[in-house]
Design a protein around this motif. Structure first.
Motif, short mmCIF file in Angstrom:
data_model
loop_
_atom_site.label_atom_id
_atom_site.label_comp_id
_atom_site.label_asym_id
_atom_site.label_seq_id
_atom_site.Cartn_x
_atom_site.Cartn_y
_atom_site.Cartn_z
N VAL A 1 0.86 -1.33 -0.01
CA VAL A 1 0.08 0.00 -0.01
C VAL A 1 1.06 1.38 0.03
N SER A 2 0.60 2.14 -0.78
CA SER A 2 1.60 3.46 -0.96
C SER A 2 1.30 4.23 0.32
N ILE A 3 2.50 4.81 0.69
CA ILE A 3 2.45 5.68 1.84
C ILE A 3 1.41 6.88 1.57
N TRP A 4 1.26 7.18 -0.04
CA TRP A 4 0.49 8.37 -0.12
C TRP A 4 -1.06 8.04 0.09
N SER A 5 -1.44 7.00 -0.30
CA SER A 5 -2.68 6.72 -0.09
C SER A 5 -2.83 6.25 1.28
N PHE A 6 -2.24 5.81 1.95
CA PHE A 6 -2.40 5.67 3.42
C PHE A 6 -2.83 6.85 4.38
N LEU A 7 -2.00 8.08 3.82
CA LEU A 7 -2.03 9.24 4.44
C LEU A 7 -3.17 9.97 3.88
N THR A 8 -3.81 9.57 2.81
CA THR A 8 -4.58 10.71 2.05
C THR A 8 -6.05 10.10 1.83
N ASP A 9 -6.01 8.62 1.67
CA ASP A 9 -7.33 8.10 1.49
C ASP A 9 -8.30 8.24 2.57
N THR A 10 -9.63 8.30 2.32
CA THR A 10 -10.51 8.71 3.40
C THR A 10 -11.36 7.54 3.80
N MET A 11 -10.88 6.24 3.20
CA MET A 11 -11.61 5.15 3.77
C MET A 11 -10.76 4.22 4.42
N TRP A 12 -10.96 3.49 5.48
CA TRP A 12 -10.27 2.56 6.02
C TRP A 12 -11.36 1.14 6.02
N THR A 13 -11.08 0.35 5.03
CA THR A 13 -11.95 -0.96 5.13
C THR A 13 -11.10 -2.22 4.69
N PRO A 14 -10.59 -2.62 5.69
CA PRO A 14 -9.40 -3.94 5.58
C PRO A 14 -10.25 -5.06 5.11
N LEU A 15 -11.73 -4.89 5.68
CA LEU A 15 -12.34 -6.28 5.61
C LEU A 15 -13.17 -6.51 4.48
N LEU B 1 -7.61 8.30 12.36
CA LEU B 1 -6.86 9.48 12.99
C LEU B 1 -7.82 10.46 13.57
N ALA B 2 -8.97 10.63 12.84
CA ALA B 2 -10.05 11.50 13.22
C ALA B 2 -10.78 10.86 14.43
N GLY B 3 -10.99 9.81 14.33
CA GLY B 3 -11.40 9.21 15.61
C GLY B 3 -10.67 9.44 16.88
N THR B 4 -9.46 9.17 16.67
CA THR B 4 -8.61 9.22 17.83
C THR B 4 -8.36 10.96 18.33
N LEU B 5 -8.44 11.76 17.18
CA LEU B 5 -8.17 13.12 17.79
C LEU B 5 -9.51 13.73 18.16
N THR B 6 -10.74 13.13 17.66
CA THR B 6 -11.74 13.76 18.26
C THR B 6 -12.16 13.24 19.54
N THR B 7 -11.97 11.87 20.00
CA THR B 7 -12.35 11.26 21.29
C THR B 7 -11.06 12.10 22.28
N SER B 8 -9.78 12.08 21.97
CA SER B 8 -9.07 12.90 22.62
C SER B 8 -9.17 14.28 23.06
N MET B 9 -9.79 14.97 21.85
CA MET B 9 -10.40 16.30 22.15
C MET B 9 -11.40 16.45 23.16
N PHE C 1 0.19 -2.69 12.07
CA PHE C 1 1.94 -2.26 12.53
C PHE C 1 2.04 -0.86 11.92
N ALA C 2 1.30 -0.57 10.72
CA ALA C 2 1.34 0.70 10.16
C ALA C 2 0.48 1.76 11.14
N ALA C 3 -0.33 1.23 11.61
CA ALA C 3 -1.40 2.06 12.51
C ALA C 3 -0.79 2.15 13.94
N GLY C 4 -0.17 1.37 14.31
CA GLY C 4 0.91 1.40 15.63
C GLY C 4 1.95 2.11 15.38
N LEU C 5 2.44 2.19 14.24
CA LEU C 5 3.58 3.15 14.01
C LEU C 5 3.04 4.63 14.13
N SER C 6 1.81 4.71 13.33
CA SER C 6 1.47 6.23 13.47
C SER C 6 1.24 6.56 14.82
#
Lengths: 318, 294
Positions: free
Chosen positions: A69-83, A95-103, A290-295
């Motif tokens: 998966v390209s880093i570009w699409s990882f960072l810019t795609d607005t869909m997360w549908t691994p299943l 990221l939006a979920g993490t930041l919103t709950t944190s806020m 792992f990519a998510a964990g790294l982020s």
């Protein structure tokens, strides 16, 4: 050191020690000290090696992921549908979920934590402090899974009374409870910072005719600012990395939104979901954690760096 | 005992070395010593009457009575633990900040005869009338300007130009203006120890207190900074009533008009400084002043 050595030497010296005896003792002592030093070094390296190991696993597994998966699409795609049949891996919804709950959590934890800290440090009588502090520590010791169900079974139903069409899982309820969970971290560090301000500063302010409130807000708070900001940053780190509360109460659907009334998934909650066994080991979907964990790790690392800079920038020499 | 005597001797040595330096500041201090001749019938600004003080069960001050003369400098001297700082800190009710302290007797502030120790009198009101300079300079973690403006701000002054004027006037009064004029908004902690102490004096002056308390104001400073603070105390004498606690007897002799010698919580002797130092009435006072005891 010298005292004890000469004392020990005095005890041993009934037949006076020859020079070579002393040197032998010294060699033995040197050996013992060296062994102890190595043991201490070993203990210290456990934490360093663990960190290095975790980083290595995260980076190498992420490398496999990013070769698919390209880093570009990882960072810019607005869909997360691994299943899905055609999976997409855009980190933005998580990221939006993490930041919103944190806020939401910070909106709860920073004002409350600061108020509690000011009260305990400057206003509470010692007897009151002795009662309140253990309760705060207890709050910090409650397992987060308990908080998660507290959010789901108590806080969200209460919120639904206020906001009738609120979904059963939402970031607002999870965030509020997460805020409550991190209050003890914020308040106890901020209180330590304020109590560390020397008494001479308080006396100086009172001697000018200041009230307790004026002293607390105009002198003590600014004097302790560096420590208080560190407390906030630690609170943010905890909120960003918090897992169980959001996994239980915020819903498990990746949702690219910053509206706290909606359900969403955070980075940490996604990792939990994969850990539950929804994705086969070795698949790209599996590697995505792992990519998510790294982020997530990069975010907390950045926060720690900011905290370091803030501490230096606002430190007061008194 | 021996070590405290030698310490005093070395203080004396340092002070003498400084005065032999012959700087302008030292000249002023020299003048102070010879110039102090309290006239008779000076008004009394505060009177201590049968004042006792307890830290818990310990009676730290025993039935002290003495006057504090208006626009004069009164020095409190005596060996460590004699209660001179305790007495000083009573004047602005500093002891109220800590639990377990108890006052007995009265300290009246004239001309309105307010009993400073009356529980009905708000300690904040007392502290608004009586300023204090501490042993160790304790500027707030703010700019130089904001330190001096602090007293005005907590009194509710909002007029920018009034604050500007008062800050300038106070810094002039504390002989600091020329040194900080161009960096009023720098942090106060960037100043040297002596400048910080003068800033703390300016901080008090900005609110025009009736009495200024000095708690060993030079014990953390070098001889040059000490000389400038002493000169300042002497200048301020025209504007404000001053009470100063000091370990340094030469300092008491140089800056004060009246001296109170205290020992183990009792006032042993009170009188004009010249009389106390030249012709003490009590043997104990003489022994202390000449360094035979301490």
């Amino acid at each position: 050191m010298r005292e004890t050595n000469s004392g020990a030497a005095a005890l041993m010296s009934q037949p006076p020690l020859t020079v070579s005896d002393r040197l032998a003792r010294k060699a033995l002592r040197n050996f013992k000290e060296r062994v102890i030093e190595l043991l201490l070094l070993g203990a210290a390296s456990v934490s360093v090696l663990t960190t290095v190991g975790i980083i290595w696993v995260l980076v190498s597994e992420s490398f496999n992921f990013f070769s698919n998966v390209s880093i570009w699409s990882f960072l810019t795609d607005t869909m997360w549908t691994p299943l899905f049949a055609e999976p997409r891996y855009g980190i933005l919804p998580l990221l939006a979920g993490t930041l919103t709950t944190s806020m939401v959590a910070l909106v709860v934890a920073i004002p409350l934590g600061t108020t509690i800290a000011i009260y305990l440090s400057e206003f509470a009588r010692p007897a009151v402090r002795e009662v309140v502090k253990p309760f705060l520590e207890l709050l910090g010791g409650i397992p987060t899974i308990v908080y998660g169900y507290f959010a789901l079974m108590v806080v969200i139903p209460l919120l639904q009374l206020l906001i009738p069409d609120l979904s059963g899982f939402n970031m607002l309820g999870a965030g509020i409870v997460m805020g409550i969970a991190i209050i003890p971290y914020v308040s106890s560090l901020a209180e330590d910072a304020m109590r560390a301000v020397p008494m001479s500063m308080r006396e100086g302010s009172y001697a000018m005719g200041a009230t307790k409130l004026q002293t607390a807000f105009r002198v003590i708070f600014p004097a302790a600012l560096s420590g208080i900001l560190s407390a906030y940053i630690l609170g943010i780190s905890r909120a960003v990395g918090e897992t169980m509360i959001v996994a239980v109460a915020a819903g498990m659907q990746p949702n690219f939104t910053v509206n706290p009334l909606e359900p969403a998934q955070t980075i940490s909650a996604y990792i939990v979901q994969v850990a539950l066994g929804d994705l086969p080991h070795g698949s790209i979907g599996y590697q995505s954690i792992f990519a998510a964990g790294l982020s997530l790790m990069l975010m907390t690392l950045a926060l720690n760096l900011v905290g370091h800079v803030v501490r230096r920038r606002f430190r007061e020499a008194y | 005992m021996v070590s405290s005597v030698t310490m005093r001797m070395s203080n004396q040595g340092a002070a003498e070395a400084a005065s032999q330096g012959g700087s302008a500041a030292d000249q002023g201090v020299g003048d102070a010593f010879s110039g102090v001749r309290p006239d008779k019938g000076v008004a009394v600004k505060a009177s201590v009457e049968n004042f006792s003080f307890y830290y818990g069960d310990f009676k730290a001050l025993k039935s002290i009575s003495m006057p504090v003369h208006e626009k004069r400098v009164t020095a409190l001297i005596g060996p460590s633990g004699c209660g001179k700082s305790t007495l000083l800190r009573t004047f602005n009710r500093m002891h109220d900040l800590y639990p377990g302290n108890r006052y007995e007797g009265t300290i009246r502030l004239h001309p309105d005869n307010t009993n400073l120790l009356d529980p009905a009198v708000d300690p904040i009101e007392v502290r608004m009338r009586i300023g204090m300079v501490f042993q160790k300079p304790n500027p707030f973690p703010k700019s130089i300007y904001e330190n001096v403006a602090y007293g005005l701000r907590i009194r509710g002054e909002r007029n920018r130009s009034v604050i500007d004027d008062r800050v300038k006037e106070a810094l002039r009064g504390a002989a600091l203006w020329s040194e900080v004029e161009h960096r009023l908004h720098d942090p106060a902690t960037a100043l040297s120890g002596g400048q910080q102490q003068r800033l703390c004096i300016a901080r008090c002056l900005a609110t025009e207190p009736e009495v200024l308390l000095f708690d060993e104001p030079t014990s953390a400073l070098d001889p040059i900074a000490t000389a400038s603070i002493e000169e300042l105390v002497h200048e301020l004498r025209d504007k404000v009533t001053i009470l100063i606690v000091t370990h340094n007897m030469q300092q008491a002799a140089r800056v004060s008009d009246y001296t109170a010698y205290m020992y183990l919580g009792e006032l042993m002797e009170f009188g004009e400084t010249n009389q106390i130092f030249v012709n003490p009435k009590r043997k104990e006072t003489e022994d202390y002043i000449t360094g035979r005891f301490g």
